[in-house]
Motif scaffolding. Structure first.
Motif, PDB file in Angstrom:
ATOM      1  N   TYR C  63       0.709  -1.134  -0.110  1.00  0.00           N
ATOM      2  CA  TYR C  63       0.017   0.018   0.018  1.00  0.00           C
ATOM      3  C   TYR C  63       0.826   1.299  -0.107  1.00  0.00           C
ATOM      4  O   TYR C  63       0.789   2.124  -0.691  1.00  0.00           O
ATOM      5  CB  TYR C  63      -0.931   0.098   1.283  1.00  0.00           C
ATOM      6  CG  TYR C  63      -1.960  -0.668   0.962  1.00  0.00           C
ATOM      7  CD1 TYR C  63      -2.066  -1.904   0.249  1.00  0.00           C
ATOM      8  CD2 TYR C  63      -3.395  -0.203   1.553  1.00  0.00           C
ATOM      9  CE1 TYR C  63      -3.509  -2.533   0.191  1.00  0.00           C
ATOM     10  CE2 TYR C  63      -4.542  -0.705   1.186  1.00  0.00           C
ATOM     11  CZ  TYR C  63      -4.567  -1.731   0.568  1.00  0.00           C
ATOM     12  OH  TYR C  63      -5.576  -2.580   0.332  1.00  0.00           O
ATOM     13  N   ALA C  64       1.943   1.229   0.974  1.00  0.00           N
ATOM     14  CA  ALA C  64       2.554   2.373   1.096  1.00  0.00           C
ATOM     15  C   ALA C  64       3.244   2.735  -0.433  1.00  0.00           C
ATOM     16  O   ALA C  64       3.291   3.740  -0.783  1.00  0.00           O
ATOM     17  CB  ALA C  64       3.837   2.157   2.202  1.00  0.00           C
ATOM     18  N   LEU C  65       3.708   1.527  -1.312  1.00  0.00           N
ATOM     19  CA  LEU C  65       4.292   2.027  -2.565  1.00  0.00           C
ATOM     20  C   LEU C  65       3.311   2.252  -3.482  1.00  0.00           C
ATOM     21  O   LEU C  65       3.533   3.420  -4.064  1.00  0.00           O
ATOM     22  CB  LEU C  65       5.067   0.620  -2.956  1.00  0.00           C
ATOM     23  CG  LEU C  65       6.475  -0.040  -2.198  1.00  0.00           C
ATOM     24  CD1 LEU C  65       6.495  -1.230  -2.559  1.00  0.00           C
ATOM     25  CD2 LEU C  65       7.631   1.187  -2.270  1.00  0.00           C
ATOM     26  N   ILE C  66       2.318   1.600  -3.399  1.00  0.00           N
ATOM     27  CA  ILE C  66       1.087   2.014  -4.612  1.00  0.00           C
ATOM     28  C   ILE C  66       0.444   3.465  -4.354  1.00  0.00           C
ATOM     29  O   ILE C  66       0.533   4.060  -5.060  1.00  0.00           O
ATOM     30  CB  ILE C  66      -0.182   0.942  -4.354  1.00  0.00           C
ATOM     31  CG1 ILE C  66       0.454  -0.396  -4.861  1.00  0.00           C
ATOM     32  CG2 ILE C  66      -1.257   1.410  -5.127  1.00  0.00           C
ATOM     33  CD1 ILE C  66       0.623  -0.489  -6.193  1.00  0.00           C
ATOM     34  N   PHE C  68       2.428   5.975  -3.329  1.00  0.00           N
ATOM     35  CA  PHE C  68       3.286   6.831  -4.018  1.00  0.00           C
ATOM     36  C   PHE C  68       3.152   6.995  -5.448  1.00  0.00           C
ATOM     37  O   PHE C  68       2.915   7.996  -5.925  1.00  0.00           O
ATOM     38  CB  PHE C  68       4.671   6.681  -3.466  1.00  0.00           C
ATOM     39  CG  PHE C  68       5.715   7.562  -4.003  1.00  0.00           C
ATOM     40  CD1 PHE C  68       5.774   8.703  -3.725  1.00  0.00           C
ATOM     41  CD2 PHE C  68       6.684   6.930  -5.040  1.00  0.00           C
ATOM     42  CE1 PHE C  68       6.709   9.711  -4.196  1.00  0.00           C
ATOM     43  CE2 PHE C  68       7.777   7.895  -5.511  1.00  0.00           C
ATOM     44  CZ  PHE C  68       7.511   9.149  -4.764  1.00  0.00           C
ATOM     45  N   ILE C  69       3.055   5.798  -6.101  1.00  0.00           N
ATOM     46  CA  ILE C  69       2.946   5.546  -7.416  1.00  0.00           C
ATOM     47  C   ILE C  69       1.383   6.418  -7.908  1.00  0.00           C
ATOM     48  O   ILE C  69       1.645   7.010  -8.970  1.00  0.00           O
ATOM     49  CB  ILE C  69       2.905   4.128  -7.973  1.00  0.00           C
ATOM     50  CG1 ILE C  69       4.236   3.349  -7.512  1.00  0.00           C
ATOM     51  CG2 ILE C  69       2.436   4.102  -9.301  1.00  0.00           C
ATOM     52  CD1 ILE C  69       4.479   2.131  -7.913  1.00  0.00           C
ATOM     53  N   VAL C  71      -0.130   8.818  -6.568  1.00  0.00           N
ATOM     54  CA  VAL C  71       0.039  10.421  -6.392  1.00  0.00           C
ATOM     55  C   VAL C  71       0.945  10.829  -7.508  1.00  0.00           C
ATOM     56  O   VAL C  71       0.440  11.817  -8.241  1.00  0.00           O
ATOM     57  CB  VAL C  71       0.751  10.832  -5.073  1.00  0.00           C
ATOM     58  CG1 VAL C  71       0.906  12.375  -4.974  1.00  0.00           C
ATOM     59  CG2 VAL C  71      -0.400  10.496  -4.067  1.00  0.00           C
ATOM     60  N   VAL C  72       1.935   9.985  -7.818  1.00  0.00           N
ATOM     61  CA  VAL C  72       2.901  10.807  -9.032  1.00  0.00           C
ATOM     62  C   VAL C  72       2.010  10.533 -10.131  1.00  0.00           C
ATOM     63  O   VAL C  72       2.005  11.626 -10.951  1.00  0.00           O
ATOM     64  CB  VAL C  72       3.947   9.595  -9.227  1.00  0.00           C
ATOM     65  CG1 VAL C  72       4.745  10.140 -10.369  1.00  0.00           C
ATOM     66  CG2 VAL C  72       5.149  10.196  -7.794  1.00  0.00           C
ATOM     67  N   GLY C  73       1.239   9.352 -10.578  1.00  0.00           N
ATOM     68  CA  GLY C  73       0.436   9.515 -11.502  1.00  0.00           C
ATOM     69  C   GLY C  73      -0.474  10.362 -11.813  1.00  0.00           C
ATOM     70  O   GLY C  73      -0.845  10.918 -12.678  1.00  0.00           O
ATOM     71  N   VAL C  74      -1.198  10.633 -10.917  1.00  0.00           N
ATOM     72  CA  VAL C  74      -2.528  11.587 -10.952  1.00  0.00           C
ATOM     73  C   VAL C  74      -1.760  13.074 -11.314  1.00  0.00           C
ATOM     74  O   VAL C  74      -2.322  13.586 -11.927  1.00  0.00           O
ATOM     75  CB  VAL C  74      -3.136  11.580  -9.524  1.00  0.00           C
ATOM     76  CG1 VAL C  74      -2.750  12.532  -8.259  1.00  0.00           C
ATOM     77  CG2 VAL C  74      -4.470  12.148  -9.770  1.00  0.00           C
TER      78      VAL C  74
END
Lengths: 125, 344, 93
Positions: C63-66, C68-69, C71-74
Motif C-alpha cells: 500500500y505504501a508503495l502503491i 506513492f505511485i 500520487v505521482v500518476g495523478v
C-alpha cells in the motif's frame, strides 16, 4: 516500587500509540475544517508523517519478533521518504498552476462561493 | 466486537464512496475515488482474512487500474457527457433485478455456516490434506498453483490475451524523430522535479526487491506470481512516469518484453507437458521429481515464475501502449503550440 | 490501546473521505487520497496486531508503495505536472 522492563516497554508503546491516534484525528479534523488547500496541506503533511511514525514505533515495541520489526521499520522508512515527497510535489504543482492561498478573513467568508469555480478554472486545456 | 465495528465502518464507507462516484461529473475525481474504493475493498478483504485477494486488489485495483484510467481520461476528456435520456426505465430494471438478487440471498446459508455447500465438497480436503499432498504452508498457493493449476493456466492465458489485444489495437509504429521531440518535452519536465526523481531512484530498487520477495515467499505467506508481477510492473511504471517514456523504452526493450510475456506462459504450459511425458496427467507435479513433495515444490516454483513473467510484462505492455498514445497526442499539441508561437 | 488507535485511524479515514468527496479543487482530492492511503497502511498494520496475524504487514508495504505511485500518476496525468512558471517570477523579469 520497581517496574520490570516489560511494563516499561508496554507503557512506552501505549504512549506512542496514544500520541499517534491523537495526531491522526487532529489531522483529520484539520483536513476537514481548514479554509483553503494550503492550510489543509499543512495540517495533513505535518500530522500524517508523525502519526504514522508514532503508531509504527508503538507497534514495534509490542512485538519482539525480528521479522515483524524489520517489516515495520521498512514501512516507517518508506513513509518518512514518501509522505514529505508527495506533499512537496503536490504543493509545488498546486502553486505553479495558479491555486492561490486565501489570505484575508473576508475571503474565507466568501470562499464557499469562490471555491466552487476553482475546479473549472484549473482545468487543463 | 472491534472486528464487527471495522466491518460496518468499511462497508458504510464503500457504499458512500460508490454513491459519490455515481453522482460525480468530474472524471478525474471519479478515478481518484475509484482508487479509494479499491483501497477500501482491499481493507475489507484483509478484515475478512482473505489476505491473498487483498494483496491483488491493493496492487491492481488501487494502483494500476487507477493509473490506466488517468491515462485514458487525458485522451478522452475530463467531464462526463450530460445525460439526455430519462433513467426511469433503467432504474426500474435495476430495482427489480436487485430485489430478485436480495430475495435469492434469503435461501443462502449464513455467513460461515459449517453446513454451507462450499464447505462440504472439496474444501475439507484442501484444508486437511494439502500439507501431506502438496507440502506448502500457504493454503491459497496450494489450491491456486497445484489443485487448480489448470484454472490458473486459463487465467494467465486471459492476461496474455489482453496484452495481445492491447498490442493489436493500440500499438503504433514509432519513428526516431518522434522520440526526439518527446524527449525534449520530457527533459524540460525533469528539471522541475529533482526531488521526486531522486526519491524515486532510491525507491525503485526496493520495489523490485520486494516484488522478488513476494514472488518467492508465496509458499509461506500471502503472495505469488500475480502479485509479484504487478508490483514489479509498477516499479517500471514509476520510472516511466518520472523519466519519460522514451527513456523507459531504452531501459525496457519492447520486443524483449513481448518475448518474456510469451516465454512465461510457455514455461507454464511446458511444466504441464513435461509432467505428461513423465507419466502423470497435465500439470500433475508429483512425477516431476522422485519425491512427490519435492516435485510439487518444483512445479509450483516454476509455474509461479511463469505467471510472474507473463503478468509483469503484459502490464508493462499495456501501460506503455496506453501512455504512448497519450504522449503522441501531447506531442501533436506541443507542435501546434510552437506553430502558433511562430505565427505570432 | 491498539483498539483505540484503530478507531482513531478509522475516524481519520472517514474525515479524509469526506474531504475527497467534497473537493472542491483537484488538489484537495489528491491530498485526501494521499492521506487516505497513509491511513490505510496504518489500519492494516494495526489490524495485523489486533487480529494476531502480523503477516498483514506485507500488504501494508504494498500500500505504501502503491500510494506513492498513484500520487505521482495523478500529478503526471492531471496536466498539472509540467509546471507553468508562477506569475511572480515573470513580473520580476
Amino acid at each position: 516500587m520497581t517496574l520490570d522492563i516489560n511494563t516499561i516497554v508496554e507503557i512506552l508503546s501505549g504512549f506512542c500509540l496514544l500520541i499517534g491516534s491523537f495526531l491522526c484525528i487532529s489531522g483529520g479534523v484539520g483536513i476537514l475544517r481548514f479554509p483553503d488547500f494550503y492550510t489543509r496541506m499543512h495540517a495533513v503533511g505535518v500530522t500524517d508523517t508523525l502519526a504514522a511514525g508514532m503508531i509504527l514505533v508503538g507497534l514495534m515495541l509490542q512485538n519482539p519478533d525480528a521479522l515483524v520489526v524489520i517489516k515495520l521499520l521498512m514501512i516507517l522508512v518508506m513513509t518518512l521518504f514518501i509522505n514529505p515527497t508527495a506533499s512537496h510535489a503536490l504543493a509545488k504543482a498546486a502553486f505553479h498552476n495558479g491555486l492561490m492561498p486565501v489570505l484575508d478573513d473576508t475571503e474565507i467568508l466568501n470562499s464557499k462561493e469562490r471555491n466552487k469555480t476553482t475546479d473549472n478554472d484549473l482545468e487543463p486545456k | 466486537m472491534i472486528g464487527l465495528l471495522i466491518d460496518i465502518t468499511l462497508l458504510t464507507l464503500l457504499v458512500g464512496v460508490a454513491i459519490a462516484i455515481a453522482r460525480m461529473k468530474d472524471l478525474f475525481a471519479v478515478a481518484m475515488l475509484a482508487g479509494i474504493y479499491g483501497l477500501l475493498t482491499a481493507s475489507f478483504f484483509v478484515a475478512m482474512d482473505a489476505v491473498d485477494v487483498a494483496f491483488t486488489e491493493a496492487a491492481v485495483g488501487a494502483g494500476i487500474s487507477t493509473l490506466l484510467m488517468f491515462v485514458v481520461i487525458t485522451m478522452t476528456g475530463r467531464s462526463e457527457d450530460p445525460v439526455r435520456h430519462k433513467p426511469l426505465l433503467a432504474l426500474l430494471v435495476v430495482t427489480i433485478t436487485g430485489s430478485l438478487l436480495i430475495f435469492g440471498t434469503l435461501d443462502m446459508p449464513y455467513f460461515g455456516a459449517p453446513d454451507a455447500p462450499i464447505h462440504t465438497h472439496v474444501a475439507p480436503r484442501y484444508i486437511n490434506d494439502s500439507m501431506q499432498e502438496v507440502g506448502v504452508i500457504n493454503l491459497v498457493t496450494a489450491v491456486l498453483a497445484s489443485y487448480r493449476a489448470f484454472d490458473t493456466f486459463g487465467e494467465v492465458v486471459v492476461v496474455f490475451t489482453a496484452g495481445i489485444g492491447v498490442l493489436a489495437l493500440l500499438s503504433v509504429a514509432r519513428r526516431r524523430e518522434d522520440d526526439a521531440v518527446i524527449e525534449l518535452v520530457n527533459d524540460s519536465m525533469h528539471e522541475q522535479h529533482l526531488i521526486l526523481r531522486i526519491v524515486t531512484k532510491m525507491l525503485i530498487p526496493f520495489i523490485l526487491l520486494f516484488a522478488l520477495y513476494v514472488q518467492f515467499h508465496g509458499d509461506f505467506g500471502p503472495g505469488g506470481g500475480f502479485q509479484a508481477g504487478v508490483i514489479f510492473a509498477s516499479a517500471i511504471f514509476l520510472y516511466a512516469l518520472l523519466f519519460g517514456l522514451s527513456t523507459a523504452r531504452r531501459v525496457i526493450n519492447q520486443s524483449i518484453i513481448r518475448l518474456v510475456a510469451a516465454v512465461g506462459i510457455l514455461l507454464y504450459g511446458c511444466v504441464g507437458v513435461v509432467s505428461m511425458l513423465n507419466g502423470g496427467s497435465f500439470l500433475d507435479y508429483n512425477v516431476l521429481s522422485s519425491d512427490p513433495i519435492a516435485g510439487q515444490h518444483l512445479g509450483i516454483l516454476l509455474i509461479e515464475w511463469g505467471v510472474g513473467c507473463t503478468v509483469a510484462s503484459v502490464m508493462v505492455i499495456i501501460f506503455f501502449n496506453f501512455a504512448g498514445r497519450q504522449e503522441d497526442n501531447q506531442k501533436a499539441q506541443n507542435e501546434e503550440d510552437i506553430d502558433a508561437n511562430r505565427a505570432l | 490501546m491498539l483498539i483505540a488507535a484503530t478507531l482513531a485511524v478509522l475516524v481519520a479515514m472517514i474525515l479524509a473521505i469526506i474531504r475527497g468527496i467534497v473537493g472542491p479543487t483537484l488538489y484537495d482530492r489528491i491530498l485526501a487520497v494521499n492521506m487516505f492511503g497513509t491511513k490505510t497502511v496504518l489500519l492494516l498494520s494495526l489490524l495485523g496486531f489486533v487480529m494476531g496475524r502480523p503477516e498483514f504487514l506485507d500488504i501494508a508495504i504494498v500500500y505504501a508503495l502503491i500510494n506513492f505511485i498513484s500520487v505521482v500518476g495523478v500529478l503526471r496525468y492531471s496536466g498539472t505536472f509540467e509546471l507553468k512558471q508562477p506569475s511572480a517570477e515573470s513580473k520580476e523579469e
